[in-house]
Design a protein around this motif. Structure first.
Motif: not given
Lengths: 306, 359
Positions: A90-95, B20-32, B339-341
């Motif tokens: 991933a992009n280092q700045v954003a990460s 969308l996948v990132a939002v779902l993954a965040t919901m799951i891990v956030g739920g935990l 998750f998005l990155l």
């Protein structure tokens, strides 16, 4: 206004304390950047180290356990950065920004039950006879172990980068990762180790804020010194001893403005409080004309095609 | 062994699917995470994402969605222009504060004059204030090659101190019985940004929508937008194509500063109402997440802004009803960016299983 209330000896002694968190974080980030990675998450790793160190020190009653825990906490958060930038490319700045935002929230979450708690005191070293000398004593021989450790760490990093094979390989990876890869060095593995080292140093610096400098826990207590540490690496031109010099310069400004506030100078408190940030910008401007010493692969993503 | 193969072209499907996948993954891990904090994960997720829209008190929360979303979208649109070109303005929080201070200062100077031109002047003031604050890192970068990330961030701390100084000094309400904070601009009809407070509509909402349209046209139909995208994708090619990097830096930082300043002005003359020490609540930083979540695309940012506004409101509800700490939602937002990155890997690379072979 009473400037005579400012004691120059105590000023120097306390500027060393104020400079240590910046120094620790900056020397860690220097190694990370020498390996060609730009980790903007220093602030997040510092605040995480600050709460991890604080919590562990309070629970165990030992500041040393706290410092070790802080280094582990900072390194653990930097592991997230490793996953993102070294494995997920991933992009280092954003990460790095994400790391800071996450670290600030995460530390606030961890620290809820520690607001207003007093941590165990970190003992100061006593050197037989030397600590009682009139001027040199309080400045050089009346500090805690971590402060000396910071200075030793600068020397160690300088020597390691300059004289050891390990340092040479690290610099090679930072200057040209494709060439280093072609020579058979494990670019990703070396960078991961550098990032973890940087995380541990930042965590240690954070714990120094919460256990020694303040000593207390409040949300967002690192107040931007992680960013100042990042700036410090730039204007130290990636040279360890200049990091030490820069950190003491900043410690000096911070302590001086606090002393001026206390002495009741006619400048409003808010303008004194913004001075460390303004000075950081000014120094950055003066010294950033010379970009030649930046590691050539800094911030670039490495992906071995084969 | 797993190997990554670079795609010749980024995958369009994955580029759309990752948020969308990132939002779902965040919901799951956030739920935990919420579970670990002793809250029922399902109840927590429902409180954050469902109740503000369709719950019992949704009539109260829905307008809040506009109020919280407008500044996020307005700031994120500006940031996305620079991010696309590799120009990192992360000091939007500071530009937001300065825009608010300049705009509010103009409004307070006219108090209690009743005239149509007061609010437009404040809007101009807000934009100019944010623009000027962003010009500091822009000019330093153009003239001295100073790192804009560090300078713009340092200026956030400077702006916060200025805000404290203003709310305790120059802009303090003279009839405020010595309490810190200025007069309430929301109660001054010529200076308020509210259009209709009951449905959460203020001028910031309108400007956010206009900004989305402008950014879309700029990026897709205009030479400057092409230059921005070109510089981000291939800086060397951009130089050969005659793109002037200095002008691009000035434009991107200036535009994001002006938009952040506007967001601050609309906030201070409406929802916040007055200049006070704790006026800024981190919209400038959350907008960074919004910009990435929206894939740096104007329409995406609009949707991402709405989602992020939802987590703000849902977080407040969860705080009052479930006793979830305020910081939990901050962690939640940070996780979303992670998750998005990480999932972006799938956009640019193909993950293949390959038997390890002898070299």
């Amino acid at each position: 206004m009473d400037l005579s209330a400012i004691n120059p000896v105590l000023l120097v002694a306390s500027l060393m304390v104020a400079a240590t968190p910046i120094l620790l974080a900056a020397i860690g980030e220097l190694v990370v950047e020498k390996a060609g990675v730009l980790n903007l998450g220093v602030e997040g790793m510092m605040i995480t180290g600050a709460i991890c160190g604080f919590a562990i020190a309070v629970e165990t009653g030992s500041p040393w356990a706290g410092f070790i825990g802080a280094a582990a906490g900072g390194a653990a958060l930097s592991l997230l950065f490793v996953l993102l930038t070294q494995l997920a490319l991933a992009n280092q700045v954003a990460s790095g920004l994400g790391l800071t935002l996450f670290g600030l929230g995460f530390s606030a979450l961890l620290g809820q039950s520690y607001v207003g708690v007093k941590p165990p005191a970190t003992p100061k070293l006593e050197f037989l006879g030397l600590s009682d000398l009139s001027v040199i004593g309080p400045i050089l021989f009346h500090h805690d172990l971590i402060l000396y450790f910071g200075i030793v760490l600068v020397a160690a990093v300088w020597a390691a980068l300059k004289y050891t094979r390990m340092g040479l390989i690290l610099r090679a990876v930072g200057e040209n990762h494709d060439a280093a890869h072609a020579l058979g060095y494990k670019v990703v593995r070396i960078r991961i180790l550098a990032i973890l080292f940087g995380g541990a140093c930042a965590g240690l610096g954070g714990a120094y804020v919460s256990l020694v400098r303040v000593p207390q826990w409040t949300e967002g207590m690192t107040a931007g010194i992680g960013w100042i540490a990042l700036a410090l690496v730039v204007f130290a031109s990636w040279k360890p001893w200049r990091v030490l010099l820069g950190a003491y310069l900043f410690g000096g400004i911070t302590v001086l403005q606090l002393n001026l506030q206390a002495a009741g100078v006619a400048i409003p408190v808010e303008y004194l409080a913004m001075s460390p940030y303004v000075v950081t910008i000014l120094v950055l401007v003066i010294l950033s004309a010379d970009k030649s010493s930046a590691p050539a692969s800094l911030g670039r993503i490495f992906h071995a095609a084969r | 062994m797993i190997v990554l193969e670079k795609r010749p072209q980024p995958s369009r499907e994955w580029a759309l699917a990752t948020p969308l996948v990132a939002v779902l993954a965040t919901m799951i891990v956030g739920g935990l995470l919420f579970g670990a904090l002793g809250t029922n994960p399902l109840v927590a997720i429902r409180t954050i994402f469902w109740d503000p829209l369709f719950g019992e008190f949704a009539f109260y929360y829905r307008p809040q969605l506009l109020v919280k979303g407008a500044p996020l979208v307005l700031i994120a649109i500006g940031l996305s222009l620079g991010f696309k070109a590799g120009i990192w303005n992360i000091g939007a929080e500071g530009q937001y504060i300065i825009g608010a201070l300049v705009g509010a200062g103009i409004g307070l100077a006219f108090y209690p004059l009743d005239a149509w031109y007061v609010f437009p002047l404040m809007v101009i003031g807000g934009a100019v204030g944010g623009w000027a604050w962003a010009m500091i890192p822009a000019l330093l970068k153009v003239r001295f090659g100073t790192n804009e990330i560090l300078v713009s961030l340092m200026l956030v701390y400077v702006a916060e101190q200025l805000l404290a100084s203003m709310s305790l000094g120059l802009l303090k309400n003279p009839e405020g019985h010595g309490f810190p904070g200025s007069r309430n601009l929301a109660d001054y009809p010529s200076a308020t940004s509210w259009i209709n407070q009951d449905v959460g509509l203020h001028w910031g909402v309108a400007f956010a929508l206009i900004a989305v349209i402008f950014a879309y046209v700029l990026l897709n139909r205009h030479m400057l937008g092409f230059h921005i995208r070109l510089t981000g994708d291939a800086p060397r090619a951009a130089r050969f194509a005659g793109v002037n990097p200095a002008r691009l830096i000035l434009f991107c930082l200036g535009a994001s500063g002006a938009l952040a300043g506007l967001a601050g002005l609309f906030e201070i003359s409406g929802p916040a109402g007055q200049v006070s020490i704790d006026f800024n609540i981190g919209y400038g930083f959350t907008a960074i997440i919004v910009a990435f979540l929206g894939r740096l695309h104007p329409v995406g940012i609009l949707l991402a802004g709405a989602l992020m506004a939802l987590t703000y409101i849902g977080g407040e509800i969860a705080q009052s009803q479930l006793g979830l700490p305020a910081a939990a939602i901050q962690v939640f937002q940070g996780m979303l960016l992670f998750f998005l990155l990480a999932l972006d890997l799938l956009t640019n690379f193909r993950v293949r299983m390959r038997k390890s072979e002898v070299a």
